[in-house]
Design an enzyme around this catalytic site. Sequence first.
Site, short mmCIF file in Angstrom:
data_model
loop_
_atom_site.label_atom_id
_atom_site.label_comp_id
_atom_site.label_asym_id
_atom_site.label_seq_id
_atom_site.Cartn_x
_atom_site.Cartn_y
_atom_site.Cartn_z
CG ASP A 1 1.10 8.38 -5.75
OD1 ASP A 1 1.53 9.18 -4.90
OD2 ASP A 1 0.39 8.71 -6.73
CG ASP B 1 1.41 5.65 4.25
OD1 ASP B 1 1.18 6.37 5.23
OD2 ASP B 1 2.52 5.66 3.65
CG ASP C 1 -3.07 11.41 8.83
OD1 ASP C 1 -2.46 12.43 9.19
OD2 ASP C 1 -3.14 10.37 9.51
CG ASP D 1 2.33 21.19 7.24
OD1 ASP D 1 1.23 20.63 7.11
OD2 ASP D 1 2.59 21.96 8.18
N PRO E 1 7.81 15.24 -2.07
CG PRO E 1 8.00 12.97 -1.57
CD PRO E 1 8.61 14.29 -1.30
#
EC number: 2.5.1.16
Lengths: 315, 315, 315, 315
Positions: free
Chosen positions: D140, D108, D158, D161, D168
Amino acid sequence: MEYGMYFLEQVTPYEAISRRMEKVLASGRTRFQDYFIFETQAFGKVLVLDKDVQSAERDEYIYHETLVHPAMLSHPAPESVFIVGGGEGATLREVLRHPSVKRAVMCDIDDQLVEMARELLPEWHQGAFDDPRAQVITEDARAWLETHPDTYDVIIVDLNDPIGEDNPARMLFTVEFYELIKRRLNPGGVMAMQAGMILLTHHRVHPVIHRTVREVFRYTRSYRNYIPEFFLNFGFILASDGVDPVAFSEGILETRIRERNLSLRHLTAPFIEAMLVLPKDLQDAIQAEQMVSTDALPMYFTDEGEARQAPYRPE
Amino acid sequence: MEYGMYFLEQVTPYEAISRRMEKVLASGRTRFQDYFIFETQAFGKVLVLDKDVQSAERDEYIYHETLVHPAMLSHPAPESVFIVGGGEGATLREVLRHPSVKRAVMCDIDDQLVEMARELLPEWHQGAFDDPRAQVITEDARAWLETHPDTYDVIIVDLNDPIGEDNPARMLFTVEFYELIKRRLNPGGVMAMQAGMILLTHHRVHPVIHRTVREVFRYTRSYRNYIPEFFLNFGFILASDGVDPVAFSEGILETRIRERNLSLRHLTAPFIEAMLVLPKDLQDAIQAEQMVSTDALPMYFTDEGEARQAPYRPE
Amino acid sequence: MEYGMYFLEQVTPYEAISRRMEKVLASGRTRFQDYFIFETQAFGKVLVLDKDVQSAERDEYIYHETLVHPAMLSHPAPESVFIVGGGEGATLREVLRHPSVKRAVMCDIDDQLVEMARELLPEWHQGAFDDPRAQVITEDARAWLETHPDTYDVIIVDLNDPIGEDNPARMLFTVEFYELIKRRLNPGGVMAMQAGMILLTHHRVHPVIHRTVREVFRYTRSYRNYIPEFFLNFGFILASDGVDPVAFSEGILETRIRERNLSLRHLTAPFIEAMLVLPKDLQDAIQAEQMVSTDALPMYFTDEGEARQAPYRPE
Amino acid sequence: MEYGMYFLEQVTPYEAISRRMEKVLASGRTRFQDYFIFETQAFGKVLVLDKDVQSAERDEYIYHETLVHPAMLSHPAPESVFIVGGGEGATLREVLRHPSVKRAVMCDIDDQLVEMARELLPEWHQGAFDDPRAQVITEDARAWLETHPDTYDVIIVDLNDPIGEDNPARMLFTVEFYELIKRRLNPGGVMAMQAGMILLTHHRVHPVIHRTVREVFRYTRSYRNYIPEFFLNFGFILASDGVDPVAFSEGILETRIRERNLSLRHLTAPFIEAMLVLPKDLQDAIQAEQMVSTDALPMYFTDEGEARQAPYRPE
């Protein structure tokens, strides 16, 4: 309204204000009431007690100057002052700015609120709680005044409007309570009070309070001011047996402000005079009002703004 | 807030008011703006134009008495009056109550709004549109004044604040526009105007307008009043080259009210005087203000309340 | 949320949905309930009865296909259908799409609602009220069924959840009412019903209904679907003494859909099967449920979602 | 809506949800997003990131079981798992319940979010961060996958939207990104992903994602479930080159659930099958969809729900 946190306050059952909260600093419940403290963009820190926005950092000076100084300036040299309520300490702070004051007793029933204000609301009290002239009592103000025969030059009543039949403040808006206050005033003493929001739906709040105070005091003078943090006009009352506040010449107020070295941000002598001039519709409503709140039948207001009288029976 | 229909109005980007709508009477769009008319419990019928509550049945008298009568009473016998805006007809109605008036010209750019008001807002105009002394023009007021050399005893500017860079009203808040108005005033003539909400976030709206008007007129006097339907204080301005409104004795106002047989609901002569006394913080803000709105750089306010100057380029 | 008109619906006492109203088409009150009809951007026309969004133009097909077709397809050739409630006419419309139907009786107590739907909600009924096979009765459905001994192949119960102790629909969710329905079903007949929102706070609504229906019918099958206009999952029930809806092979449903020439927008035979499969937490809740709603102690739900039983005493 | 604190979330530009906040536990901003954590009556603790409610204590199990287990159960014995996003740790927690897992890498980008979750959201991660099989990377995810050639049995995406042109996450919804994922899957490997809200206004979100994934994988299967905390249906996708998730017999799923000793609260083998059956309108929308999101023209959705393609230019 952007996504985010808001505080919802019902001004009437039909109108509500949502305030964006940038950050919630505290929320919880004392033995007497819910409290919320949050940061806002426009008003800075805001304090809410139960349903009502109480005070905001950036403009609390307007409310507190309006409540305190007209009474203090009506007295040539107030030495002793009693404050009913006023838990966050700003009323006390303004009182202590008058150099003649030797003793200022603040009596708020909610000890946990006072404790929280001391810690979280320094912008309000600004150290007033620690002034050697200040005495902070956390008891029921009426009971305390009944059992303590000390008298004062100025008594300031800083309470919320008695909205709701179960509102415990109802017994602090009766003829008998104002008589008690009068007995605790020195000769020439003055009472000042927050005396109700002035609103279409709640248009009788101030008149009923005025009518009740007038039963007790020789001189009862209403004034009003707009309190930005409430988005509302509020009524205030000056009452006294010895001095008529509207009989002052501006010169006296001007002189006292200067002599006491008060650097006021909102009030001036002419503006104090101007606040005492009411618009015709409000004058008419005060004149037409018949209801007198008594211990037997203390008044209250419904959420819809209707004035009612009924015995107070705490749950 | 109970289930049901509400109108949401953003007072600032951080504070919003929700008003319960009991019934929606009309909603739609003219060539210039959205409109909404609905019934409420506390305020009766409410008119909203674009983002702003404009007027409410139960208290529009407060706004319209405040806007109209101080100017009309400043003139010994106003015969001709010009109204910029004021589409719903209540400003016109109040003007026509002065018996000396022979001609009242109301100029609102939005013909569809005027048509709708005529039909759906009888509580506002109360037939004023049909008074033989009234003339209703639906054109751009500035263009009309420029091309029509008639002059007036009183000119009343009844416009919304210029919030937003694309607000077409911006060109009606400039030095050049006030100069045009001055040229259209008879000797001894008076201009009155709605001059901006007074609010923490938008605290420069009134000062910038005041500063701009002061460039043009010999006497520029601010006054303010609380407009319940807006939950806000609003500033107003009286401006004249021939007469100083604050120099009047109360006696003159009192006499004129009586002679003209005006049965006012909100104003009295002393209350008009009192409205002209500003609190210190507002006085200071007016004094400190430097911005002058011009045709080259007309001012506007951002939603956040910041004052800006930039050329106006209609889309 | 931009300025404008909104409809506020409380989903629970803690969560509320605001829907932007582009235009309010009607609002008022029948003898039984408040109603609101408005245009929205995303859902088209929306109908609200009392506190609850009832149906929206753009997705009412999802609710009505889900309520009607599983039952109708469970029967080999339904000729007679009775609808409890369903005032806006879309349930009737879907029923009439099955070519075997010879008589469809819709019984909604609210005659003014039916009248209004006929005029203002053509997108819902699409002329169904005028179908010669349709009979519209505006009486209390339970009373009518008790006094009219006709029997039906399918009975569809299209009612709101019994939220609130004073909710008159409570007597239409009891064992005795389902027994009455069973007596009015032909051999092989099927009942379908809207059977409660499925929500954390209100997690017992569907289980209590299921448990009550199961007292009466040999086969009681729950299914559920998401109704976009409500932003919620809703439970439905198929009940019968003669036929077990989950025992069907997909092939039969498929064949019947084709033979009846039903062009469905949301349902397919496999999706009907899938709706009958419940997640484990809901299965567990149904299994654990003990409450049976009876005429003596009809159940209701508090606003907070608690299930209660108490005698129903209309005011 | 009673007085108090609320969180406002705009579901569409036209519909908004207000959730009562009993207590605000934290609010602030990481380098990437705003966050809010508050207590609610119905949903327990709620986590909000930027504009969207992310997860709620009482029903996060529904979202996380739905996202994780269908993929994990599609694989006979998943040993290595990679999670894109999933900062609060519950996806990781569910992954680790499968006893065959030897290594679970969660990536994450928002290190401050992960840190905050570790401390303030123990109900979510339940210690998963400290499981010796877990590896938490705060970079990233796309860059990390590109530079680290390790491969996995299951990859779970996960993410929120991609609403908004400046979002990003847009570069994590492209053909090229799914190709990268495919290269990082072992033979027989499976990708699962949250694949967009399913809503009238935003009805193309899931179809565009599906269409894009289908460019890359041999088997692309959509399923959907209702997530109570969002008041919305969400789409999910299973994709693989080696295994077709809908070709499983229930028996296999049943057996694997039992063998892995998974005590699921929401899912059952039949319910997993049922989630894979889509209603007709959604099937049609998927079939009709033409848009394929690419690195050159990554898709995004406007607030109004329109699907657009344009180069991504970070500010």
